[in-house]
Design an enzyme around this catalytic site. Structure first.
Site, PDB file in Angstrom:
ATOM      1  N   ASN A   1      44.293  36.062  34.164  1.00 52.99           N
ATOM      2  CA  ASN A   1      44.828  35.893  32.809  1.00 52.99           C
ATOM      3  C   ASN A   1      46.314  36.215  32.853  1.00 52.99           C
ATOM      4  O   ASN A   1      46.699  37.377  32.921  1.00 52.99           O
ATOM      5  CB  ASN A   1      44.073  36.859  31.872  1.00 52.99           C
ATOM      6  CG  ASN A   1      44.628  36.848  30.455  1.00 52.99           C
ATOM      7  OD1 ASN A   1      45.444  35.995  30.101  1.00 52.99           O
ATOM      8  ND2 ASN A   1      44.183  37.803  29.645  1.00 52.99           N
ATOM      9  N   TRP A   2      47.121  35.174  32.849  1.00 55.11           N
ATOM     10  CA  TRP A   2      48.575  35.388  33.006  1.00 55.11           C
ATOM     11  C   TRP A   2      49.218  35.909  31.737  1.00 55.11           C
ATOM     12  O   TRP A   2      50.378  36.303  31.751  1.00 55.11           O
ATOM     13  CB  TRP A   2      49.252  34.074  33.414  1.00 55.11           C
ATOM     14  CG  TRP A   2      48.876  33.562  34.771  1.00 55.11           C
ATOM     15  CD1 TRP A   2      47.995  34.123  35.662  1.00 55.11           C
ATOM     16  CD2 TRP A   2      49.365  32.375  35.404  1.00 55.11           C
ATOM     17  NE1 TRP A   2      47.912  33.367  36.799  1.00 55.11           N
ATOM     18  CE2 TRP A   2      48.745  32.279  36.668  1.00 55.11           C
ATOM     19  CE3 TRP A   2      50.264  31.387  35.020  1.00 55.11           C
ATOM     20  CZ2 TRP A   2      48.998  31.230  37.557  1.00 55.11           C
ATOM     21  CZ3 TRP A   2      50.528  30.339  35.904  1.00 55.11           C
ATOM     22  CH2 TRP A   2      49.900  30.264  37.160  1.00 55.11           C
TER      23      TRP A   2
ATOM     24  N   GLU B   1      35.763  44.484  29.191  1.00 55.10           N
ATOM     25  CA  GLU B   1      37.093  45.035  29.408  1.00 55.10           C
ATOM     26  C   GLU B   1      37.314  46.237  28.498  1.00 55.10           C
ATOM     27  O   GLU B   1      37.653  46.073  27.319  1.00 55.10           O
ATOM     28  CB  GLU B   1      38.159  43.974  29.084  1.00 55.10           C
ATOM     29  CG  GLU B   1      38.087  42.744  29.950  1.00 55.10           C
ATOM     30  CD  GLU B   1      39.442  42.028  29.995  1.00 55.10           C
ATOM     31  OE1 GLU B   1      39.967  41.852  31.093  1.00 55.10           O
ATOM     32  OE2 GLU B   1      39.964  41.678  28.928  1.00 55.10           O
TER      33      GLU B   1
ATOM     34  N   SER C   1      42.876  46.642  34.613  1.00 56.52           N
ATOM     35  CA  SER C   1      43.559  47.242  35.761  1.00 56.52           C
ATOM     36  C   SER C   1      42.845  47.015  37.095  1.00 56.52           C
ATOM     37  O   SER C   1      42.873  47.894  37.962  1.00 56.52           O
ATOM     38  CB  SER C   1      43.803  48.738  35.527  1.00 56.52           C
ATOM     39  OG  SER C   1      44.670  48.917  34.423  1.00 56.52           O
TER      40      SER C   1
ATOM     41  N   GLY D   1      44.528  40.748  34.891  1.00 55.67           N
ATOM     42  CA  GLY D   1      45.799  40.501  34.214  1.00 55.67           C
ATOM     43  C   GLY D   1      46.948  40.637  35.191  1.00 55.67           C
ATOM     44  O   GLY D   1      47.211  39.734  35.997  1.00 55.67           O
TER      45      GLY D   1
HETATM   46  P1  PGA Z   1      45.093  44.010  33.383  1.00 54.80           P
HETATM   47  O1  PGA Z   1      44.608  42.985  32.229  1.00 54.80           O
HETATM   48  O2  PGA Z   1      44.425  43.549  34.656  1.00 54.80           O
HETATM   49  O3  PGA Z   1      46.578  43.874  33.425  1.00 54.80           O
HETATM   50  O4  PGA Z   1      44.639  45.360  32.978  1.00 54.80           O
HETATM   51  C1  PGA Z   1      43.295  42.539  32.172  1.00 54.80           C
HETATM   52  C2  PGA Z   1      43.091  41.636  30.985  1.00 54.80           C
HETATM   53  O5  PGA Z   1      43.700  41.883  29.939  1.00 54.80           O
HETATM   54  O6  PGA Z   1      42.336  40.653  31.033  1.00 54.80           O
END
Ligand code: PGA
Length: 251
Positions: free
Chosen positions: A9-10, A167, A213, A234
């Site tokens: 997810n950019w 998430e 994360s 992300g």
């Molecule tokens: P992150 O984002 O890997 O930067 O924590 C994950 C997401 O929001 O899908």
């Protein structure tokens, strides 16, 4: 056996030239999609260039949002059919950033999910609790209600086009990931909810991603959990080396 799925997810990152650099590094790795489904969710403005680059690579595209109406006077919005027309197979819905910054509630998310499915888009449906809710011991209650309202009115056959992403909000972009055990516990709970609502075979075949994360260092132990079938990534998806590392640890 559920085939793992890793999605990048950019968010609101990468200009077209930057997207091109990143995707070229990914498609250089010929074996990447052998054991894992890979999905990229660029911003709308980079969809066309990414679509061209991933053609024939097995990598699928996702949009980061849609509106539930199919067309008309909705300035700034994008429909499910438009995403399909731009080469997307998936759309991410229910993301905590949409819920909190753009005030999307369960009713709106449910409408968006139905609109996506109606137009043959597959959905990555995100759920997860805030830190405060976890500390109040409300994780199960919150996740259950997001699932219940988000999936309201869906037929069992619709679930074939659905991926759930757990998430925890406190883990998104914070560098604090859930422990594999914490994540597995909620994934198991989600699967049990799906079994009660849609039956055993649906619950067993649906893929549940963990997100928050995820990086090269923690992905292996998360992905080793029984009910974790991939990751929604992300920040670490913006770097080819770390995204490839995550994919390889999942496969
Ligand atoms: P992150 O984002 O890997 O930067 O924590 C994950 C997401 O929001 O899908």
């Amino acid at each position: 056996m559920r085939r793992p799925v890793v999605a990048g997810n950019w968010k609101m990152n990468l200009l077209q030239s930057e997207a091109e650099d990143l995707v070229k590094q990914l498609i250089d790795q010929k074996e990447l999609t052998r054991n894992v489904d890979i999905v990229l969710a660029p911003p709308f403005t980079a969809l066309a260039i990414v679509r061209k680059l991933v053609h024939g690579s097995g990598i699928q595209l996702a949009g980061q949002n849609i509106y539930f109406e199919s067309n008309g006077a909705w300035t700034g919005e994008i429909s499910a059919a438009m995403l399909r027309d731009s080469g997307c197979k998936y759309v991410i819905l229910g993301h905590s950033e949409r819920r909190s910054y753009f005030h999307e509630d369960d009713v709106l998310i449910n409408k968006k999910i139905k609109a996506a499915l109606n137009d043959e888009l597959h959905v990555i449906f995100c759920v997860g609790e805030t830190l405060e809710q976890r500390e109040q011991n409300e994780t199960r209650e919150i996740v259950e209600s997001q699932l219940k309202f988000g999936l309201e009115g869906l037929a069992t056959s619709d679930l074939e086009k659905l991926i759930i992403a757990y998430e925890p909000v406190w883990a998104i972009g914070t560098g604090k990931n859930a422990t594999p055990e914490q994540a597995q516990e909620v994934h198991h709970f989600i699967r049990a909810f799906l079994e009660t609502t849609f039956g055993k075979s649906t619950a067993e075949s649906i893929r549940i991603q963990y997100g928050g994360s995820v990086n090269q260092g923690n992905s292996k132990s998360l992905m080793a959990q029984k009910d974790i079938d991939g990751a929604l990534v992300g920040s670490a998806s913006l770097n080819a080396e770390s995204f490839i590392g995550i994919i390889n640890s999942t496969a």
